[in-house]
Motif scaffolding. Structure first.
Motif, PDB file in Angstrom:
ATOM      1  N   ILE A 139       0.838  -1.196   0.000  1.00 30.98           N
ATOM      2  CA  ILE A 139       0.000   0.000   0.000  1.00 30.98           C
ATOM      3  C   ILE A 139       0.877   1.250   0.000  1.00 30.98           C
ATOM      4  O   ILE A 139       1.798   1.381   0.814  1.00 30.98           O
ATOM      5  N   GLY A 140       0.578   2.166  -0.932  1.00 32.21           N
ATOM      6  CA  GLY A 140       1.307   3.428  -0.990  1.00 32.21           C
ATOM      7  C   GLY A 140       2.631   3.340  -1.730  1.00 32.21           C
ATOM      8  O   GLY A 140       3.504   4.191  -1.525  1.00 32.21           O
ATOM      9  N   PHE A 141       2.787   2.350  -2.593  1.00 32.12           N
ATOM     10  CA  PHE A 141       4.007   2.183  -3.388  1.00 32.12           C
ATOM     11  C   PHE A 141       3.583   2.194  -4.845  1.00 32.12           C
ATOM     12  O   PHE A 141       2.693   1.450  -5.254  1.00 32.12           O
ATOM     13  N   ALA A 142       4.204   3.033  -5.649  1.00 30.29           N
ATOM     14  CA  ALA A 142       3.709   3.312  -6.990  1.00 30.29           C
ATOM     15  C   ALA A 142       3.977   2.168  -7.957  1.00 30.29           C
ATOM     16  O   ALA A 142       4.949   1.432  -7.825  1.00 30.29           O
ATOM     17  N   PRO A 143       3.108   2.049  -8.988  1.00 34.16           N
ATOM     18  CA  PRO A 143       3.389   1.134 -10.083  1.00 34.16           C
ATOM     19  C   PRO A 143       4.464   1.747 -10.987  1.00 34.16           C
ATOM     20  O   PRO A 143       4.642   2.970 -10.973  1.00 34.16           O
ATOM     21  N   PRO A 144       5.178   0.924 -11.749  1.00 35.07           N
ATOM     22  CA  PRO A 144       5.059  -0.535 -11.831  1.00 35.07           C
ATOM     23  C   PRO A 144       5.880  -1.269 -10.786  1.00 35.07           C
ATOM     24  O   PRO A 144       5.844  -2.497 -10.740  1.00 35.07           O
ATOM     25  N   HIS A 145       6.638  -0.506  -9.963  1.00 39.92           N
ATOM     26  CA  HIS A 145       7.547  -1.153  -9.017  1.00 39.92           C
ATOM     27  C   HIS A 145       6.787  -2.038  -8.025  1.00 39.92           C
ATOM     28  O   HIS A 145       7.219  -3.156  -7.730  1.00 39.92           O
ATOM     29  N   ALA A 146       5.662  -1.541  -7.510  1.00 40.59           N
ATOM     30  CA  ALA A 146       4.897  -2.331  -6.543  1.00 40.59           C
ATOM     31  C   ALA A 146       4.305  -3.569  -7.198  1.00 40.59           C
ATOM     32  O   ALA A 146       4.285  -4.648  -6.598  1.00 40.59           O
ATOM     33  N   ASP A 147       3.791  -3.422  -8.423  1.00 39.91           N
ATOM     34  CA  ASP A 147       3.215  -4.576  -9.119  1.00 39.91           C
ATOM     35  C   ASP A 147       4.265  -5.673  -9.311  1.00 39.91           C
ATOM     36  O   ASP A 147       4.003  -6.847  -9.067  1.00 39.91           O
ATOM     37  N   LEU A 148       5.435  -5.256  -9.740  1.00 39.80           N
ATOM     38  CA  LEU A 148       6.507  -6.219  -9.962  1.00 39.80           C
ATOM     39  C   LEU A 148       6.946  -6.854  -8.648  1.00 39.80           C
ATOM     40  O   LEU A 148       7.185  -8.070  -8.578  1.00 39.80           O
ATOM     41  N   GLU A 149       7.022  -6.066  -7.581  1.00 32.62           N
ATOM     42  CA  GLU A 149       7.430  -6.602  -6.279  1.00 32.62           C
ATOM     43  C   GLU A 149       6.453  -7.666  -5.795  1.00 32.62           C
ATOM     44  O   GLU A 149       6.868  -8.731  -5.312  1.00 32.62           O
ATOM     45  N   VAL A 150       5.167  -7.393  -5.918  1.00 32.92           N
ATOM     46  CA  VAL A 150       4.152  -8.332  -5.433  1.00 32.92           C
ATOM     47  C   VAL A 150       4.213  -9.643  -6.225  1.00 32.92           C
ATOM     48  O   VAL A 150       4.141 -10.740  -5.651  1.00 32.92           O
ATOM     49  N   ILE A 151       4.360  -9.550  -7.537  1.00 30.96           N
ATOM     50  CA  ILE A 151       4.453 -10.766  -8.343  1.00 30.96           C
ATOM     51  C   ILE A 151       5.743 -11.515  -8.024  1.00 30.96           C
ATOM     52  O   ILE A 151       5.745 -12.745  -7.872  1.00 30.96           O
ATOM     53  N   ALA A 152       6.842 -10.784  -7.893  1.00 28.13           N
ATOM     54  CA  ALA A 152       8.124 -11.425  -7.584  1.00 28.13           C
ATOM     55  C   ALA A 152       8.079 -12.113  -6.225  1.00 28.13           C
ATOM     56  O   ALA A 152       8.582 -13.242  -6.065  1.00 28.13           O
ATOM     57  N   ALA A 153       7.484 -11.473  -5.222  1.00 29.91           N
ATOM     58  CA  ALA A 153       7.382 -12.086  -3.896  1.00 29.91           C
ATOM     59  C   ALA A 153       6.519 -13.336  -3.940  1.00 29.91           C
ATOM     60  O   ALA A 153       6.815 -14.351  -3.288  1.00 29.91           O
ATOM     61  N   THR A 154       5.437 -13.296  -4.718  1.00 29.20           N
ATOM     62  CA  THR A 154       4.569 -14.461  -4.868  1.00 29.20           C
ATOM     63  C   THR A 154       5.320 -15.615  -5.519  1.00 29.20           C
ATOM     64  O   THR A 154       5.250 -16.770  -5.064  1.00 29.20           O
ATOM     65  N   LEU A 155       6.051 -15.316  -6.590  1.00 27.65           N
ATOM     66  CA  LEU A 155       6.827 -16.357  -7.264  1.00 27.65           C
ATOM     67  C   LEU A 155       7.921 -16.908  -6.367  1.00 27.65           C
ATOM     68  O   LEU A 155       8.154 -18.123  -6.327  1.00 27.65           O
ATOM     69  N   ASP A 156       8.596 -16.042  -5.625  1.00 25.56           N
ATOM     70  CA  ASP A 156       9.652 -16.515  -4.731  1.00 25.56           C
ATOM     71  C   ASP A 156       9.089 -17.438  -3.660  1.00 25.56           C
ATOM     72  O   ASP A 156       9.730 -18.424  -3.272  1.00 25.56           O
ATOM     73  N   ALA A 157       7.895 -17.132  -3.164  1.00 26.20           N
ATOM     74  CA  ALA A 157       7.266 -18.000  -2.168  1.00 26.20           C
ATOM     75  C   ALA A 157       6.971 -19.382  -2.757  1.00 26.20           C
ATOM     76  O   ALA A 157       7.199 -20.410  -2.112  1.00 26.20           O
ATOM     77  N   LEU A 158       6.480 -19.412  -3.987  1.00 28.72           N
ATOM     78  CA  LEU A 158       6.189 -20.694  -4.639  1.00 28.72           C
ATOM     79  C   LEU A 158       7.477 -21.433  -4.989  1.00 28.72           C
ATOM     80  O   LEU A 158       7.551 -22.661  -4.859  1.00 28.72           O
ATOM     81  N   HIS A 159       8.494 -20.697  -5.414  1.00 28.66           N
ATOM     82  CA  HIS A 159       9.789 -21.327  -5.688  1.00 28.66           C
ATOM     83  C   HIS A 159      10.378 -21.942  -4.421  1.00 28.66           C
ATOM     84  O   HIS A 159      10.994 -23.012  -4.464  1.00 28.66           O
ATOM     85  N   ALA A 160      10.198 -21.254  -3.282  1.00 28.28           N
ATOM     86  CA  ALA A 160      10.738 -21.761  -2.022  1.00 28.28           C
ATOM     87  C   ALA A 160      10.119 -23.101  -1.636  1.00 28.28           C
ATOM     88  O   ALA A 160      10.721 -23.890  -0.898  1.00 28.28           O
ATOM     89  N   LEU A 161       8.925 -23.373  -2.148  1.00 31.47           N
ATOM     90  CA  LEU A 161       8.259 -24.655  -1.895  1.00 31.47           C
ATOM     91  C   LEU A 161       8.705 -25.736  -2.878  1.00 31.47           C
ATOM     92  O   LEU A 161       8.313 -26.895  -2.742  1.00 31.47           O
ATOM     93  N   GLY A 162       9.493 -25.357  -3.876  1.00 30.58           N
ATOM     94  CA  GLY A 162       9.967 -26.305  -4.868  1.00 30.58           C
ATOM     95  C   GLY A 162       9.209 -26.272  -6.172  1.00 30.58           C
ATOM     96  O   GLY A 162       9.483 -27.063  -7.072  1.00 30.58           O
ATOM     97  N   LEU A 163       8.239 -25.345  -6.306  1.00 26.01           N
ATOM     98  CA  LEU A 163       7.442 -25.250  -7.531  1.00 26.01           C
ATOM     99  C   LEU A 163       8.143 -24.331  -8.527  1.00 26.01           C
ATOM    100  O   LEU A 163       8.333 -23.140  -8.247  1.00 26.01           O
ATOM    101  N   ARG A 164       8.501 -24.870  -9.659  1.00 25.85           N
ATOM    102  CA  ARG A 164       9.285 -24.111 -10.639  1.00 25.85           C
ATOM    103  C   ARG A 164       8.578 -23.957 -11.978  1.00 25.85           C
ATOM    104  O   ARG A 164       8.772 -22.962 -12.668  1.00 25.85           O
ATOM    105  N   ASP A 165       7.809 -24.949 -12.393  1.00 28.74           N
ATOM    106  CA  ASP A 165       7.185 -24.920 -13.718  1.00 28.74           C
ATOM    107  C   ASP A 165       5.902 -24.089 -13.669  1.00 28.74           C
ATOM    108  O   ASP A 165       4.791 -24.588 -13.781  1.00 28.74           O
TER     109      ASP A 165
END
Length: 389
Positions: A139-165
């Protein structure tokens, strides 16, 4: 008056439809997945909050659309007479929390959460009422940086579980949703319904000329992210320069993730809620998205605290399904030792093992058949009899 005993067959319907129990192994896996996800979010600076399980209906209704509003499970507070609802989504709760507890925060605000939301089943596709999620709100962080951060954090969380494909599907509310919202009221919802199920015949019977051409051009913009450059000139000519710029910035940022990225400008998910870029994360063999989210800049204003905002939620049950299909759903529980014997004989052995960090259960002496059943049921890896019994 005595209550008659309940037989096993009578217990079957006691759990409300659409809910389920998680037994120890499944519960341990759920906790392990949630811990991994929240730890990944922490690495991006997200602090975990725990909102209540229910809210006043008037608070939640500000933050959800009409379709979700119809799915709310309501009940009356007998103390004060308020109509309360079981939360159908975490984001309105975060909006309420930010508007009240974080009003003086200069921003950006980064919050994470984990818990269950409850909705009435809609159609045959969704049988579960209770959905387990872990998510973030930026909240309060401008696009596109915030959009990219949220997607990257989501992907990193899934990668940490071993999901890559994984496949990231991107879309934007400034594309088809904006075009349909500008249509005459008489055809707006019928066109939206037809586009949602890709019923070309229906929307072609309702539209003509430039409106029809505009809708069909956007629906046709679906494919690999590499195709975005080829669509760019046509989209800019139709007035979607902001859509092209937002998507291009995020696509460029996601190149480092290693995930396949696709774009679908004919997507209407979250219409009326999302105000900019939105996304889903997909995995082969799983019937529903692993995660989804997007930009919702109008929401905080409904709670009297306007700020830009974007977020994402990971569907923990869908993630568990993906892990199971890939053989990554190992039991996270520690090995357990069963100490069998008299209380006096087993006490010191059990205490010593617990001091060593072992998981230990105790049991009075039983016959071998009962012991075998107990070991099989509980999954003990070792049985000790300190008194030889």
């Amino acid at each position: 008056m005595s209550v008659p005993p309940i037989g096993p067959t009578e217990l079957t319907p006691m759990l409300p439809e659409g809910l389920r129990d998680l037994l120890p192994e499944r519960a341990a896996r759920r906790r392990a997945v949630a811990r991994t996800v929240l730890s990944a979010f922490e690495r991006y600076g997200y602090a975990t909050v725990v909102p209540p399980a229910f809210e006043r209906e008037s608070v939640v209704a500000r933050g959800v659309g009409g379709a979700v509003r119809r799915e709310l499970l309501r009940f009356l507070d007998p103390e004060v007479g308020d109509v309360l609802v079981l939360r159908p989504d975490m984001t309105p709760q975060i909006a309420r929390l930010v508007a009240t507890r974080y009003r003086e925060h200069p921003g950006p605000i980064r919050l994470s959460y984990e818990g269950s939301v409850v909705r009435r089943p809609r159609g045959r596709a969704r049988r579960q009422r209770q959905l387990s999620q872990a998510g973030i709100e930026c909240i309060g962080f401008a696009p596109p940086h915030a959009d990219l951060e949220v997607i990257a954090a989501t992907l990193d969380a899934l990668h940490a579980l071993g999901l890559r494909d994984l496949v990231v599907e991107l879309s934007h509310a400034g594309a088809l949703s904006a075009v349909i919202d500008a249509l005459p009221a008489a055809v707006r919802e019928p066109v939206a319904d037809a586009v949602a199920v890709r019923d070309h015949a229906v929307w072609r019977s309702l539209l003509s000329g430039a409106e029809l051409a505009h809708v069909e051009r956007l629906v046709a913009c679906a494919g690999e992210a590499s195709e975005l450059d080829g669509w760019s000139a046509g989209l800019r000519a139709l007035g979607h320069a902001d859509v092209v710029d937002a998507l291009s910035a995020v696509v460029a940022g996601l190149e480092r993730s290693g995930s396949r990225v696709i774009v679908d400008l004919g997507e209407l998910r979250g219409r009326g809620y999302y105000t900019g870029l939105f996304f889903e994360v997909l995995a082969d063999g799983v019937g529903s998205p692993l995660a989804g989210g997007g930009r919702y800049d109008a929401l905080l204003g409904r709670y009297g605290a306007p700020r830009t905002a974007t977020g994402a939620a990971i569907d923990l049950e869908a993630v568990e399904s993906a892990l199971a299909q890939r053989g990554l759903d190992r039991d996270p529980r520690p090995s357990k030792v069963l100490v069998v014997g008299s209380a006096a004989a087993r006490a010191s052995t059990a205490s010593r093992l617990r001091a060593e960090g072992r998981a230990v259960s105790e049991c009075d002496p039983v016959d071998e058949e009962t012991l075998s059943r107990l070991v099989a049921w509980e999954g003990y890896t070792e049985v000790l009899r300190p008194d030889g019994g």
